[in-house]
Design an enzyme around this catalytic site. Structure first.
Site, PDB file in Angstrom:
ATOM      1  N   ARG A 140       0.824  -1.207   0.000  1.00 32.46           N
ATOM      2  CA  ARG A 140       0.000   0.000   0.000  1.00 32.46           C
ATOM      3  C   ARG A 140       0.862   1.262   0.000  1.00 32.46           C
ATOM      4  O   ARG A 140       0.313   2.360  -0.049  1.00 32.46           O
ATOM      5  CB  ARG A 140      -0.882   0.011   1.251  1.00 32.46           C
ATOM      6  N   ARG A 185     -17.625  -3.660   9.503  1.00 36.77           N
ATOM      7  CA  ARG A 185     -16.308  -3.268  10.002  1.00 36.77           C
ATOM      8  C   ARG A 185     -16.355  -1.855  10.580  1.00 36.77           C
ATOM      9  O   ARG A 185     -17.029  -0.989  10.037  1.00 36.77           O
ATOM     10  CB  ARG A 185     -15.295  -3.313   8.848  1.00 36.77           C
ATOM     11  N   ARG A 224     -10.077   7.027   4.707  1.00 40.35           N
ATOM     12  CA  ARG A 224      -9.351   5.972   3.981  1.00 40.35           C
ATOM     13  C   ARG A 224      -9.153   6.346   2.510  1.00 40.35           C
ATOM     14  O   ARG A 224      -8.123   6.050   1.916  1.00 40.35           O
ATOM     15  CB  ARG A 224     -10.123   4.645   4.089  1.00 40.35           C
TER      16      ARG A 224
END
Ligand code: AMP
Length: 214
Positions: free
Chosen positions: A88, A160, A171
């Site tokens: 990432r 989640r 995010r």
């Protein structure tokens, strides 16, 4: 086959990785799943990771690189793998290069699943995940047969913590800043394949399989 799946949050990496893993009998390696398991088990790493995950931030490189090194020590990766959610960051990609070089297991393809931001928010806010086997559902687009229960293992489905709207936005922001630059990195390697992720699960899967054939 050794495949890396790239894409922003909600691009469908987990879903597609699972399908690829079944079709080609490859282990599915998802750093997010490994981290969530560590959180659930209450390990030292899990406790540390949770504080980043809950805020929508990336867990420090040395932690996830350590996870990947451990995972690559297991025998099953010798038959190939589908990596989902790793790398990432550019330092993670560099580590992956040196690990795979050392093991003489070069990556065959890096598949980037491209999605538009509005599709992503709708997908993530409707996503439900199995507590036991991590299979992913969507309350509208791919609901389980029995409400709240996993089709595969009967486990309980949950939302989640990082799939709440505010964290989703964070995010997406983290993705733009830290993960997007990876595309340039892999473009230079000549291994990058791009597919459109805004269509149905089966259509995305078909485009990935076709792209891999080329
Ligand atoms: P995912 O299940 O792939 O969406 O990952 C959920 C969360 O786990 C991310 O938002 C990060 O906080 C953490 N995470 C998973 N993989 C990585 C990674 N390669 N590097 C840093 N953090 C990660």
């Amino acid at each position: 086959m050794r495949i890396v799946l790239l894409g922003g949050p909600g691009a469908g990496k987990g879903t597609q990785a699972q399908k690829l893993s079944e079709k080609f009998s490859l282990p599915h390696i998802a750093t997010g799943d490994i981290l969530r398991q560590a959180v659930k088990d209450g390990t030292e790493m899990g406790i540390k990771a949770k504080s980043y995950m809950d805020k929508g931030l990336l867990v420090p490189d040395e932690v996830v690189i350590g996870i990947i090194k451990d995972r690559f020590n297991q025998d099953d990766v010798k038959s190939g793998f589908v990596l989902d959610g790793f790398p990432r960051t550019v330092p993670q990609a560099e580590s992956l290069d040196s690990i795979t070089k050392e093991m003489n297991m070069p990556i065959d393809a890096v598949v980037n699943i491209k999605t538009s931001p509005d599709v992503v928010v709708e997908r993530l806010s409707g996503r439900r995940t199995c507590k036991e086997c991590q299979t992913v559902y969507h309350i509208v687009y791919s609901p389980p047969k029995v409400d709240g229960k996993c089709d595969r293992c009967g486990g309980e489905l949950y939302q989640r913590d990082d799939d709440k709207e505010e964290t989703i936005r964070k995010r997406l922001d983290v993705y733009e800043k830290q993960t997007f630059p990876l595309l340039e990195y892999y473009k230079n390697s000549g291994k990058l394949l791009e597919v459109c992720g805004d269509v149905s699960i089966d259509e995305v899967f078909e485009s990935i399989v076709q792209a891999l054939k080329k």
